[in-house]
Scaffold this motif. Sequence first.
Motif, PDB file in Angstrom:
ATOM      1  N   ASN A  92       0.831  -1.199   0.000  1.00  0.00           N
ATOM      2  CA  ASN A  92       0.000   0.000   0.000  1.00  0.00           C
ATOM      3  C   ASN A  92       0.872   1.257   0.000  1.00  0.00           C
ATOM      4  O   ASN A  92       0.557   2.235  -0.680  1.00  0.00           O
ATOM      5  CB  ASN A  92      -0.944   0.002   1.209  1.00  0.00           C
ATOM      6  CG  ASN A  92      -1.903   1.170   1.155  1.00  0.00           C
ATOM      7  OD1 ASN A  92      -2.680   1.301   0.213  1.00  0.00           O
ATOM      8  ND2 ASN A  92      -1.819   2.046   2.139  1.00  0.00           N
TER       9      ASN A  92
ATOM     10  N   SER B 193      -5.289   3.340   0.448  1.00  0.00           N
ATOM     11  CA  SER B 193      -5.959   2.184   1.030  1.00  0.00           C
ATOM     12  C   SER B 193      -7.475   2.294   0.887  1.00  0.00           C
ATOM     13  O   SER B 193      -8.150   1.314   0.562  1.00  0.00           O
ATOM     14  CB  SER B 193      -5.577   2.048   2.506  1.00  0.00           C
ATOM     15  OG  SER B 193      -6.233   0.962   3.083  1.00  0.00           O
ATOM     16  N   GLU B 194      -8.011   3.476   1.115  1.00  0.00           N
ATOM     17  CA  GLU B 194      -9.456   3.687   0.978  1.00  0.00           C
ATOM     18  C   GLU B 194      -9.901   3.477  -0.468  1.00  0.00           C
ATOM     19  O   GLU B 194     -10.937   2.860  -0.727  1.00  0.00           O
ATOM     20  CB  GLU B 194      -9.832   5.096   1.453  1.00  0.00           C
ATOM     21  CG  GLU B 194     -11.297   5.425   1.314  1.00  0.00           C
ATOM     22  CD  GLU B 194     -12.222   4.435   2.012  1.00  0.00           C
ATOM     23  OE1 GLU B 194     -13.303   4.152   1.462  1.00  0.00           O
ATOM     24  OE2 GLU B 194     -11.855   3.935   3.088  1.00  0.00           O
TER      25      GLU B 194
ATOM     26  N   ARG C 203      -9.912  -0.267  -1.172  1.00  0.00           N
ATOM     27  CA  ARG C 203     -11.096  -0.912  -0.573  1.00  0.00           C
ATOM     28  C   ARG C 203     -12.332  -0.658  -1.420  1.00  0.00           C
ATOM     29  O   ARG C 203     -13.131  -1.558  -1.664  1.00  0.00           O
ATOM     30  CB  ARG C 203     -11.318  -0.409   0.855  1.00  0.00           C
ATOM     31  CG  ARG C 203     -10.520  -1.162   1.893  1.00  0.00           C
ATOM     32  CD  ARG C 203     -11.008  -0.880   3.303  1.00  0.00           C
ATOM     33  NE  ARG C 203     -10.844   0.500   3.719  1.00  0.00           N
ATOM     34  CZ  ARG C 203      -9.726   1.014   4.202  1.00  0.00           C
ATOM     35  NH1 ARG C 203      -8.659   0.257   4.339  1.00  0.00           N
ATOM     36  NH2 ARG C 203      -9.653   2.279   4.558  1.00  0.00           N
TER      37      ARG C 203
END
Length: 153
Positions: free
Chosen positions: A23, A38-39, A42
């Motif tokens: 990441n 990361s968001e 996801r």
Amino acid sequence: MQDVDRTDRMILGILQREGRITNLALAERVGLSPAAASERMRRLLKEGWVTGFGARLDTRRLGFGLLVFVEVLLDKTTPDVFDRFAAAVNRAPEVLECHMVAGGFDYLLKTRVRDMAAYRRFLSDVLLSLPGVRETRTYAVMEEVKSDGPLPL
């Protein structure tokens, strides 16, 4: 489902080529904070933009050195025959891909086997016994010039 923007496309492009990237490295490459990267990852996973991760294996070392494409012509083109053929071909581990196509035949199969003798056995024991198969045409691959190419994002 929301569309992807330029940064999402950059992330998807990197993931196609480097699925095991950390990441932190991904964030640095696309100019985001690790939390923001990361968001986005996801969200891309949750919304189905990424359908999975996997390793590319050495087919020759594993004993699957022969790649064969097969055109399949069915005796009838009815929903019942399509369904029965699809169900049966999904049970054949030698078939890596199966595509219904428009044109002079009904399906194009991508298969992997050990060698030509193994393909001959597969042809007679499996392929020709699939529901509705009237005719096949076999194309043994002599050289793989390009395979598993990334999408042009």
